[in-house]
Scaffold this motif. Structure first.
Motif, PDB file in Angstrom:
ATOM      1  N   ASP A   2     -13.593  47.365  28.563  1.00  0.00           N
ATOM      2  CA  ASP A   2     -13.242  48.616  27.908  1.00  0.00           C
ATOM      3  C   ASP A   2     -12.263  48.707  26.463  1.00  0.00           C
ATOM      4  O   ASP A   2     -11.638  49.603  26.049  1.00  0.00           O
ATOM      5  N   HIS A   3     -12.521  47.566  25.593  1.00  0.00           N
ATOM      6  CA  HIS A   3     -12.066  48.232  24.115  1.00  0.00           C
ATOM      7  C   HIS A   3     -12.870  46.946  23.640  1.00  0.00           C
ATOM      8  O   HIS A   3     -13.824  46.626  24.404  1.00  0.00           O
ATOM      9  N   THR A   4     -12.707  47.772  22.119  1.00  0.00           N
ATOM     10  CA  THR A   4     -13.725  47.503  20.700  1.00  0.00           C
ATOM     11  C   THR A   4     -13.578  46.362  20.567  1.00  0.00           C
ATOM     12  O   THR A   4     -12.563  45.581  20.727  1.00  0.00           O
ATOM     13  N   HIS A  27     -21.998  43.617  24.691  1.00  0.00           N
ATOM     14  CA  HIS A  27     -20.924  43.929  24.748  1.00  0.00           C
ATOM     15  C   HIS A  27     -21.377  45.821  24.115  1.00  0.00           C
ATOM     16  O   HIS A  27     -21.838  45.591  22.917  1.00  0.00           O
ATOM     17  N   ALA A  59     -11.135  52.535  18.558  1.00  0.00           N
ATOM     18  CA  ALA A  59      -9.370  51.413  18.428  1.00  0.00           C
ATOM     19  C   ALA A  59      -9.146  50.973  18.444  1.00  0.00           C
ATOM     20  O   ALA A  59      -9.723  49.859  17.474  1.00  0.00           O
ATOM     21  N   PRO A  61      -9.459  46.812  17.509  1.00  0.00           N
ATOM     22  CA  PRO A  61     -10.664  46.344  18.315  1.00  0.00           C
ATOM     23  C   PRO A  61      -9.520  44.666  18.168  1.00  0.00           C
ATOM     24  O   PRO A  61      -8.729  44.350  17.668  1.00  0.00           O
ATOM     25  N   VAL A  62     -10.714  44.335  19.402  1.00  0.00           N
ATOM     26  CA  VAL A  62      -9.567  42.797  19.406  1.00  0.00           C
ATOM     27  C   VAL A  62     -11.406  42.212  18.720  1.00  0.00           C
ATOM     28  O   VAL A  62     -11.896  41.714  18.608  1.00  0.00           O
ATOM     29  N   ARG A  85      -6.061  44.977  18.443  1.00  0.00           N
ATOM     30  CA  ARG A  85      -4.692  44.495  19.095  1.00  0.00           C
ATOM     31  C   ARG A  85      -4.924  43.026  19.714  1.00  0.00           C
ATOM     32  O   ARG A  85      -3.226  42.420  19.815  1.00  0.00           O
ATOM     33  N   VAL A 176      -7.999  39.419  27.610  1.00  0.00           N
ATOM     34  CA  VAL A 176      -7.554  40.741  26.951  1.00  0.00           C
ATOM     35  C   VAL A 176      -6.476  41.597  28.195  1.00  0.00           C
ATOM     36  O   VAL A 176      -5.942  42.117  27.433  1.00  0.00           O
TER      37      VAL A 176
END
Length: 181
Positions: A2-4, A27, A59, A61-62, A85, A176
């Protein structure tokens, strides 16, 4: 997930059999940086390409960096104010090592300081020909990365036969899960 994520390959890009490409395909919404040249890396161009990729994210990102992309992260982090992040650094090369590409010499003059409070996990193989003495992993650890040395896996790329690299995916997922925000 649930992350970019932003995919940050090394010199030559990561082809279709590389784990980064598998993870990107799995992804939705993944962003791959796009410099002018993958084979003749220009430091300014690559920094700008990474900055643009991070800017495209909805948002913070990682970043998922491989090889030269790990050194790029350090240069970008020193030059950019954009928020991320966290960062996964895989197969950090030793710029003073015997196999470091001459075409990437501008990346070898690493910036001082740490990673600016960004959580970083650095993963290395015990027999990586681009970090034969472990200096790349040590450098990342000195700057605040959590270092993780795996057993013999080669350069942790497509040639190492990792394909989708489920071991790395599990490590990334755990990393993460521990990030705030």
């Amino acid at each position: 997930m649930d992350h970019t994520i932003v995919i940050v390959p090394g010199i030559g890009n990561s082809g279709p059999d590389h784990w980064q490409s598998h993870w990107e395909a799995a992804h939705a919404g993944a962003i791959r940086m796009a410099p002018a040249s993958w084979d003749a890396p220009g430091l300014r161009d690559w920094i700008a390409a990474l900055d643009e990729a991070v800017a495209q994210a909805d948002a913070p990102p990682v970043l998922i960096c491989h090889s030269l992309g790990c050194l790029l992260f350090a240069h970008w982090r020193a030059a950019s104010t954009r928020v991320v992040r966290g960062a996964l650094l895989v197969a950090v090369p030793d710029p003073g090592g015997p196999r470091f590409p001459a075409a990437a010499s501008a990346f070898a003059k690493l910036p001082g300081g740490d990673f600016g409070g960004v959580p970083v996990l650095a993963i290395a193989s015990s027999d990586d020909e681009y970090d034969p003495s472990g200096r790349g992993l040590a450098w990342a650890g000195e700057r605040g990365a959590m270092p993780l040395l795996l057993g013999p896996r080669g350069h942790l790329n497509a040639e190492a036969g990792l394909a989708e690299w489920p071991e790395g995916r599990a490590l990334f997922t755990a990393f993460v899960a521990g990030l705030r925000g």
